[in-house]
Write a protein that holds these residues in place. Structure first.
Motif, PDB file in Angstrom:
ATOM      1  N   ILE A  79      73.536  33.240   2.937  1.00 54.60           N
ATOM      2  CA  ILE A  79      72.708  32.095   2.569  1.00 54.60           C
ATOM      3  C   ILE A  79      73.582  30.848   2.612  1.00 54.60           C
ATOM      4  CG2 ILE A  79      71.293  31.066   0.747  1.00 54.60           C
ATOM      5  CD1 ILE A  79      70.185  33.711   2.012  1.00 54.60           C
ATOM      6  N   LEU A  80      73.063  29.771   3.174  1.00 59.99           N
ATOM      7  CA  LEU A  80      73.759  28.482   3.214  1.00 59.99           C
ATOM      8  C   LEU A  80      72.836  27.417   2.658  1.00 59.99           C
ATOM      9  CD1 LEU A  80      75.996  26.481   4.093  1.00 59.99           C
ATOM     10  CD2 LEU A  80      74.960  26.496   6.382  1.00 59.99           C
ATOM     11  N   SER A  81      73.367  26.613   1.737  1.00 59.57           N
ATOM     12  CA  SER A  81      72.587  25.511   1.184  1.00 59.57           C
ATOM     13  C   SER A  81      73.475  24.285   1.045  1.00 59.57           C
ATOM     14  CB  SER A  81      72.012  25.896  -0.189  1.00 59.57           C
ATOM     15  OG  SER A  81      71.113  24.908  -0.650  1.00 59.57           O
ATOM     16  N   VAL A  82      72.859  23.122   1.161  1.00 61.35           N
ATOM     17  CA  VAL A  82      73.529  21.847   0.944  1.00 61.35           C
ATOM     18  C   VAL A  82      72.799  21.165  -0.203  1.00 61.35           C
ATOM     19  CG1 VAL A  82      73.985  19.562   1.917  1.00 61.35           C
ATOM     20  CG2 VAL A  82      74.215  21.592   3.352  1.00 61.35           C
ATOM     21  N   GLY A  83      73.538  20.736  -1.213  1.00 61.39           N
ATOM     22  CA  GLY A  83      72.881  20.072  -2.336  1.00 61.39           C
ATOM     23  C   GLY A  83      73.821  19.907  -3.510  1.00 61.39           C
ATOM     24  N   PRO A  84      73.273  19.482  -4.631  1.00 65.10           N
ATOM     25  CA  PRO A  84      74.086  19.322  -5.832  1.00 65.10           C
ATOM     26  C   PRO A  84      74.529  20.683  -6.361  1.00 65.10           C
ATOM     27  CG  PRO A  84      71.773  19.021  -6.359  1.00 65.10           C
ATOM     28  CD  PRO A  84      71.867  19.146  -4.862  1.00 65.10           C
ATOM     29  N   VAL A 118      63.432  24.748  -7.496  1.00 68.69           N
ATOM     30  CA  VAL A 118      63.164  26.097  -6.985  1.00 68.69           C
ATOM     31  C   VAL A 118      63.640  26.189  -5.538  1.00 68.69           C
ATOM     32  CG1 VAL A 118      61.164  26.438  -8.495  1.00 68.69           C
ATOM     33  CG2 VAL A 118      60.833  25.467  -6.218  1.00 68.69           C
ATOM     34  N   VAL A 119      63.740  27.421  -5.031  1.00 69.12           N
ATOM     35  CA  VAL A 119      64.023  27.616  -3.611  1.00 69.12           C
ATOM     36  C   VAL A 119      62.784  27.174  -2.836  1.00 69.12           C
ATOM     37  CG1 VAL A 119      64.519  29.306  -1.791  1.00 69.12           C
ATOM     38  CG2 VAL A 119      65.522  29.589  -4.063  1.00 69.12           C
ATOM     39  N   ILE A 159      73.595  37.202  10.262  1.00 63.95           N
ATOM     40  CA  ILE A 159      72.507  36.232  10.129  1.00 63.95           C
ATOM     41  C   ILE A 159      72.811  35.258   8.997  1.00 63.95           C
ATOM     42  CG2 ILE A 159      70.032  35.928   9.710  1.00 63.95           C
ATOM     43  CD1 ILE A 159      69.687  38.896  10.550  1.00 63.95           C
ATOM     44  N   CYS A 160      72.533  33.985   9.243  1.00 69.67           N
ATOM     45  CA  CYS A 160      72.622  32.966   8.193  1.00 69.67           C
ATOM     46  C   CYS A 160      71.236  32.383   7.983  1.00 69.67           C
ATOM     47  CB  CYS A 160      73.589  31.860   8.591  1.00 69.67           C
ATOM     48  SG  CYS A 160      73.781  30.621   7.276  1.00 69.67           S
ATOM     49  N   VAL A 161      70.843  32.261   6.723  1.00 73.21           N
ATOM     50  CA  VAL A 161      69.583  31.611   6.387  1.00 73.21           C
ATOM     51  C   VAL A 161      69.913  30.347   5.599  1.00 73.21           C
ATOM     52  CG1 VAL A 161      67.338  31.804   5.272  1.00 73.21           C
ATOM     53  CG2 VAL A 161      68.413  33.835   6.245  1.00 73.21           C
ATOM     54  N   CYS A 162      69.443  29.218   6.095  1.00 76.46           N
ATOM     55  CA  CYS A 162      69.636  27.949   5.414  1.00 76.46           C
ATOM     56  C   CYS A 162      68.470  27.734   4.451  1.00 76.46           C
ATOM     57  CB  CYS A 162      69.709  26.805   6.426  1.00 76.46           C
ATOM     58  SG  CYS A 162      71.105  26.969   7.561  1.00 76.46           S
ATOM     59  N   VAL A 163      68.798  27.530   3.183  1.00 80.82           N
ATOM     60  CA  VAL A 163      67.765  27.317   2.173  1.00 80.82           C
ATOM     61  C   VAL A 163      67.989  25.975   1.496  1.00 80.82           C
ATOM     62  CG1 VAL A 163      67.485  29.800   1.759  1.00 80.82           C
ATOM     63  CG2 VAL A 163      68.970  28.475   0.265  1.00 80.82           C
ATOM     64  N   LYS A 164      66.908  25.406   1.032  1.00 82.45           N
ATOM     65  CA  LYS A 164      66.971  24.122   0.345  1.00 82.45           C
ATOM     66  C   LYS A 164      66.382  24.273  -1.051  1.00 82.45           C
ATOM     67  CE  LYS A 164      65.668  19.261   0.732  1.00 82.45           C
ATOM     68  NZ  LYS A 164      64.869  18.269   1.464  1.00 82.45           N
ATOM     69  N   GLN A 165      67.061  23.694  -2.015  1.00 81.65           N
ATOM     70  CA  GLN A 165      66.501  23.630  -3.359  1.00 81.65           C
ATOM     71  C   GLN A 165      65.618  22.390  -3.425  1.00 81.65           C
ATOM     72  OE1 GLN A 165      68.831  22.522  -6.948  1.00 81.65           O
ATOM     73  NE2 GLN A 165      68.381  24.644  -7.563  1.00 81.65           N
ATOM     74  N   VAL A 166      64.380  22.571  -3.861  1.00 79.49           N
ATOM     75  CA  VAL A 166      63.401  21.486  -3.905  1.00 79.49           C
ATOM     76  C   VAL A 166      62.782  21.411  -5.294  1.00 79.49           C
ATOM     77  CG1 VAL A 166      62.850  21.634  -1.440  1.00 79.49           C
ATOM     78  CG2 VAL A 166      61.533  22.976  -3.086  1.00 79.49           C
ATOM     79  N   CYS A 193      60.089  26.768   8.228  1.00 78.77           N
ATOM     80  CA  CYS A 193      59.651  25.794   9.231  1.00 78.77           C
ATOM     81  C   CYS A 193      59.782  24.351   8.748  1.00 78.77           C
ATOM     82  CB  CYS A 193      58.224  26.086   9.678  1.00 78.77           C
ATOM     83  SG  CYS A 193      56.994  25.956   8.381  1.00 78.77           S
ATOM     84  N   GLU A 194      59.783  24.131   7.431  1.00 77.27           N
ATOM     85  CA  GLU A 194      59.962  22.787   6.882  1.00 77.27           C
ATOM     86  C   GLU A 194      60.255  22.907   5.403  1.00 77.27           C
ATOM     87  OE1 GLU A 194      56.290  20.685   7.518  1.00 77.27           O
ATOM     88  OE2 GLU A 194      55.160  22.007   6.228  1.00 77.27           O
ATOM     89  N   SER A 195      60.661  21.813   4.779  1.00 75.59           N
ATOM     90  CA  SER A 195      60.854  21.819   3.332  1.00 75.59           C
ATOM     91  C   SER A 195      59.609  21.239   2.671  1.00 75.59           C
ATOM     92  CB  SER A 195      62.091  21.016   2.935  1.00 75.59           C
ATOM     93  OG  SER A 195      61.918  19.658   3.250  1.00 75.59           O
ATOM     94  N   THR A 196      59.283  21.768   1.516  1.00 76.74           N
ATOM     95  CA  THR A 196      58.058  21.332   0.839  1.00 76.74           C
ATOM     96  C   THR A 196      58.195  19.942   0.224  1.00 76.74           C
ATOM     97  OG1 THR A 196      58.730  22.507  -1.173  1.00 76.74           O
ATOM     98  CG2 THR A 196      57.256  23.667   0.362  1.00 76.74           C
ATOM     99  N   ASP A 197      59.410  19.404   0.153  1.00 76.05           N
ATOM    100  CA  ASP A 197      59.552  18.055  -0.407  1.00 76.05           C
ATOM    101  C   ASP A 197      59.549  16.964   0.661  1.00 76.05           C
ATOM    102  OD1 ASP A 197      62.074  18.738   0.586  1.00 76.05           O
ATOM    103  OD2 ASP A 197      63.162  17.832  -1.079  1.00 76.05           O
ATOM    104  N   ALA A 198      59.903  17.289   1.893  1.00 77.14           N
ATOM    105  CA  ALA A 198      59.958  16.266   2.942  1.00 77.14           C
ATOM    106  C   ALA A 198      58.922  16.475   4.038  1.00 77.14           C
ATOM    107  CB  ALA A 198      61.355  16.223   3.555  1.00 77.14           C
ATOM    108  N   ARG A 199      58.621  17.729   4.352  1.00 78.43           N
ATOM    109  CA  ARG A 199      57.593  18.077   5.342  1.00 78.43           C
ATOM    110  C   ARG A 199      57.855  17.451   6.713  1.00 78.43           C
ATOM    111  NH1 ARG A 199      54.726  22.292   3.677  1.00 78.43           N
ATOM    112  NH2 ARG A 199      53.845  22.059   1.619  1.00 78.43           N
ATOM    113  N   MET A 200      59.115  17.493   7.188  1.00 76.29           N
ATOM    114  CA  MET A 200      59.421  16.870   8.471  1.00 76.29           C
ATOM    115  C   MET A 200      59.607  17.878   9.609  1.00 76.29           C
ATOM    116  SD  MET A 200      61.762  13.570   7.393  1.00 76.29           S
ATOM    117  CE  MET A 200      63.204  14.308   7.993  1.00 76.29           C
ATOM    118  N   SER A 201      60.008  19.082   9.334  1.00 75.46           N
ATOM    119  CA  SER A 201      60.208  20.126  10.365  1.00 75.46           C
ATOM    120  C   SER A 201      61.225  19.745  11.437  1.00 75.46           C
ATOM    121  CB  SER A 201      58.890  20.478  11.051  1.00 75.46           C
ATOM    122  OG  SER A 201      57.965  20.997  10.166  1.00 75.46           O
TER     123      SER A 201
END
Length: 189
Positions: free
Chosen positions: A59-64, A34-35, A3-10, A118-126
């Protein structure tokens, strides 16, 4: 089960935010990072599945480079490993570019299940989970309140305006999860 979970730092939802004057993107240094809270639900669900089915969670993330903190946080929750894609060229990427980077990072790694909040708390686009699924040619299921894996397929209880719909797909698949409402009962079968 791989399993891979994609996470975003926001930026922390409660922090005051400002834009950078140089390119009008969010000044990520102006707020605590934060995550994404909704991605934490996906990590928890992936860990539950791996515990019952056996397997590993990546865990997979894209960011700085600083997003490594979010990958480490998800690993501290119990994930087995993490991947951070960091490149100055992707700074300020929109959902289309981000989905492309995620899809390229996921290709050929043999994941049975790819999970998102289901979405990121900074963009809310889903939209990123659906875009990644489309780029990888995989079935995708959204708004999962419950995820079950058995016999090469995944079944979810998808949150709807009237309760839940049960939806199934063959593996590999992409699933986005919502916060569990432990008080709810299944209304539709």
């Amino acid at each position: 089960m791989n399993i891979c979970v994609c996470v975003k730092q926001v930026p922390d939802s409660w922090a005051e935010k400002r834009l950078q004057s140089s390119d009008n993107t969010l000044d990520r240094d102006s707020a605590d990072r934060v995550v994404n809270e909704l991605d934490e639900y996906a990590v928890e669900e992936a860990l539950r599945i791996a515990e019952t089915q056996g397997g590993e969670v990546t865990i997979l993330s894209v960011g700085p480079d600083a997003a490594a903190d979010s990958v480490r946080k998800a690993i501290s929750m119990g994930a087995n490993s993490g991947i951070l894609v960091s490149d100055a060229a992707i700074h300020g990427s929109d959902a289309l570019a981000t989905s492309l980077v995620l899809a390229k990072a996921l290709e050929g790694r043999g994941f049975d299940l790819i999970m998102f909040g289901c979405e990121s708390t900074d963009a809310r686009m889903s939209v990123v989970p659906a875009m990644v699924a489309a780029r990888l040619g995989l079935p995708q299921m959204t708004f999962a309140a419950k995820v079950e894996v058995a016999s090469g397929s995944v079944t979810i209880n998808r949150v709807t305006d009237t309760g839940y719909d049960e939806v199934s797909a063959s593996l590999p698949a992409v699933v986005s999860v919502v916060e569990k409402d432990r008080k709810s009962t299944r209304l539709n079968s």
